[in-house]
Design a protein around this motif. Structure first.
Motif, short mmCIF file in Angstrom:
data_model
loop_
_atom_site.label_atom_id
_atom_site.label_comp_id
_atom_site.label_asym_id
_atom_site.label_seq_id
_atom_site.Cartn_x
_atom_site.Cartn_y
_atom_site.Cartn_z
N ALA A 5 31.87 36.71 37.29
CA ALA A 5 32.14 35.80 38.40
C ALA A 5 32.62 36.52 39.66
O ALA A 5 32.72 35.89 40.72
CB ALA A 5 33.17 34.76 37.98
N PRO A 22 37.51 38.44 44.84
CA PRO A 22 37.37 37.07 45.34
C PRO A 22 38.59 36.20 45.08
O PRO A 22 38.86 35.26 45.84
CB PRO A 22 36.13 36.53 44.62
CG PRO A 22 35.92 37.43 43.46
CD PRO A 22 36.44 38.76 43.87
N VAL A 23 39.34 36.51 44.01
CA VAL A 23 40.60 35.78 43.78
C VAL A 23 41.57 36.06 44.92
O VAL A 23 42.18 35.14 45.49
CB VAL A 23 41.22 36.19 42.43
CG1 VAL A 23 42.53 35.44 42.20
CG2 VAL A 23 40.26 35.94 41.28
N SER A 51 33.22 34.38 44.79
CA SER A 51 33.11 33.95 43.41
C SER A 51 31.69 33.48 43.14
O SER A 51 31.15 32.66 43.88
CB SER A 51 34.10 32.82 43.12
OG SER A 51 33.81 32.21 41.88
N VAL A 97 42.20 31.43 38.23
CA VAL A 97 41.34 32.03 37.21
C VAL A 97 41.45 31.23 35.92
O VAL A 97 42.53 31.10 35.35
CB VAL A 97 41.71 33.50 36.99
CG1 VAL A 97 40.84 34.11 35.90
CG2 VAL A 97 41.54 34.29 38.28
N ILE A 131 36.32 31.35 38.53
CA ILE A 131 37.22 31.67 39.64
C ILE A 131 37.18 30.50 40.61
O ILE A 131 36.19 30.29 41.31
CB ILE A 131 36.80 32.98 40.34
CG1 ILE A 131 36.86 34.16 39.37
CG2 ILE A 131 37.72 33.25 41.54
CD1 ILE A 131 36.33 35.46 39.94
#
Length: 572
Positions: free
Chosen positions: A319, A324-325, A354, A303, A360
């Motif tokens: 984002a 999504p991370v 992302s 990030v 991201i």
């Protein structure tokens, strides 16, 4: 499914106590409110003196609607609110008090579940500590970050740019009028800090732990989707009561494993370490400093947010947010960890993606390869200290320099800008007396301002060592949370100006290059001892007498563990 509701212990029956409990709560409620409908508290930290949480009354209204829609009875419960920017000497002094007061109010009142509304740094940790100790069905609604402000066409990160701009003023590259004009531009809307500071970090930690509706953490405070999710959380907690899904059934060691991975991948605040340790201590889960290094130190930073990157929380939400991370580091997560939805956290990652790869990043192209918090030990920190490499200067992560020691925060402020101070860019600034006992409360002073004469020369980072904390919005090569602190007999109390300090993050070491025999012969000087807190009464006295060290979460010794929700005696 749950058996008889806990609130029925107050409301069922025809004796005078049941009569009193029902009658004083009627106030427009129908009789059916006391026969089988779950009573859900909304633990609300809204306060005008906690500006980051001032909007939570509106959020509470949406939670209330969701509870009512699901057939529950919603009950507003104002709880202790801690404003990081306003409280002196530090909001951390009252985190444990806020947790204790909330725990007791939840236990002592006729409620079956609770929605926890927090935002500013210490409010979410305190609420989660309370929920873990009373163990009633609970969910968190984070209040969300503020929108991005701009000044002279440039985005401003609240907190991070305060530190940057104030140093520019001290260095003579920004005039005070422009500095003052940036104030209203920086704080553009309701909500907490818009960097990956402690408030944003603890919202993300709460989601990674499984206590937040997946996908909610990081939603900006003014975004209408926050209210939509608050409504849904009200509905969900009513269901948690029906299913008897309590913090003890959701939070596990696997949950904390995932939180540590999320902390590293998002570049989260160092303050999360003391908060996660404290929450785990309330649950009886063995979590140590070494777990943060073992699980998180080699996790890639994905990030790109201040203070470790360039974007802000509004960009992070745009984002895609946390999910999504976590999808990018799915193989590092423990799939056994559950969420309040009843499903594992990893089950919520399949559709996440992302929408901005510069905010991201992918696992293949991280912001940094290894950026998790590193745990240091050595003769200066026998029980550990931490550093955030993602926010540090790479060339200082291995460094040897001469100590310039300050005995208290007052000593620091009195001397740091003295033109005759014997300091250069290679020096190591050492500040003591700022731990849990010594200040008291472990304030955010570890990211010490640099000497103005060095700022004028263009120096923008130095190695700094302290037994206090630093803001999650801060940056720099700062060794903090040194344990034991100076006031608890730690070696930091023995450091002297001129001692060589050796930092080697790769080797996980922080040492004074002084013979052990000489250290053993030293005693703290009078200025150091005079700088330690010595409260005579009240909460500060109780705190100093019972607070633990940073490496165990700085909770009070008699608050670790839980007492459950049972109250055996009547009130009349």
């Amino acid at each position: 499914m749950a058996a008889e509701l806990r609130s029925a212990e107050w409301y069922s029956g025809d004796d005078r106590n049941a009569y009193i409990h029902r009658a004083w709560m009627r106030r427009g409620l129908p009789g059916s409110a006391f026969t089988g409908r779950p009573h859900i508290a909304i633990a609300n930290t809204a306060s005008d003196l906690t500006p980051c949480n001032a909007h939570l009354g509106e959020v509470a209204s949406s939670v209330r609607d969701g509870i009512h829609e699901a057939g529950g009875i919603a009950l507003n419960l104002p709880v202790v609110s801690l404003g990081e920017t306003q409280l002196r000497p530090t909001a951390m002094l009252w985190r444990n008090m806020a947790a204790m007061a909330t725990e007791e109010m939840l236990r002592g009142n006729p409620v079956d579940g609770v929605v926890l509304l927090g935002g500013c740094d210490k409010t979410i940790p305190a609420l989660l500590m309370a929920a873990a100790s009373v163990d009633l069905p609970a969910a968190v609604v984070p209040g969300g970050p503020m929108l991005t402000g701009t000044f002279r066409g440039r985005p401003l990160g609240c907190g991070t740019d305060v530190w940057r701009l104030s140093e520019e003023v001290r260095g003579g590259t920004l005039d005070r009028e422009d500095f003052a004009r940036s104030e209203s531009a920086m704080i553009r809307s309701r909500g907490h800090c818009n960097t990956m500071g402690t408030a944003s970090t603890m919202a993300i930690m709460a989601e990674a732990l499984g206590t937040v509706l997946p996908g909610l953490a990081g939603t900006p405070a003014p975004d209408s989707r926050l209210l939509e999710s608050a409504h849904e959380t009200g509905r969900l907690v009513t269901d948690l009561v029906a299913r008897d899904r309590r913090p003890s059934t959701v939070l596990s060691r696997a949950s904390f494993h995932n939180a540590i991975v999320a902390l590293a991948a998002t570049g989260g605040s160092t303050n999360a370490v003391v908060h996660l340790l404290a929450i785990a201590g309330r649950l009886g889960i063995e979590l140590t400093l070494d777990d943060f290094d073992r699980i998180g130190s080699r996790v890639p930073l994905l990030v790109n947010l201040q203070p470790a990157g360039k974007y802000l929380m509004e960009d992070f939400h745009r984002a895609g947010g946390l999910l999504p991370v976590l999808r990018e580091v799915r193989d590092l997560l423990d799939p056994a960890a559950l969420t309040i939805t009843g499903k594992p956290l990893t089950d919520h990652l399949d559709g996440a993606r992302s929408w901005d790869p510069d905010v991201i990043h992918s696992r293949a192209e991280p912001v940094q390869e290894e950026a998790g918090i590193a745990v240091l030990r050595g003769n200066l920190a026998p029980d550990g200290a931490i550093i955030k490499p993602a926010a540090a200067s790479p060339h200082l992560l291995r460094h040897r320099g001469r100590a310039v020691v300050f005995d208290s925060i007052e000593d620091f402020h009195a001397r740091i800008d003295d033109p005759d101070l014997d300091v250069d860019a290679d020096s190591v600034l050492v500040l003591r007396g700022c731990g849990p006992k010594g200040y008291p409360g472990m304030p955010e002073v570890s990211n010490m301002p640099l000497p103005s004469k060095l700022l004028a020369e263009g120096v923008r980072d130095m190695v700094r060592v302290c037994d206090g904390r630093m803001s999650g919005t801060a940056y720099g090569t700062v060794v903090l949370h040194v344990a034991p602190e100076a006031a608890a007999g730690g070696p930091l109390a023995l450091a002297r100006t001129g001692d060589p300090v050796v930092l080697d993050v790769a080797a996980r070491r922080i040492d004074l290059d002084v013979p052990e025999s000489e250290l053993r012969a030293r005693t703290p000087n009078r200025a150091t001892l005079d700088g330690f807190a010595s409260p005579r009464r009240g909460w500060e006295r109780l705190y100093v007498d019972h607070v633990g060290q940073a490496d165990t979460g700085a909770d009070l010794d008699f608050l670790r563990g839980s007492s459950g929700s049972k109250v055996s005696r009547e009130s009349h």
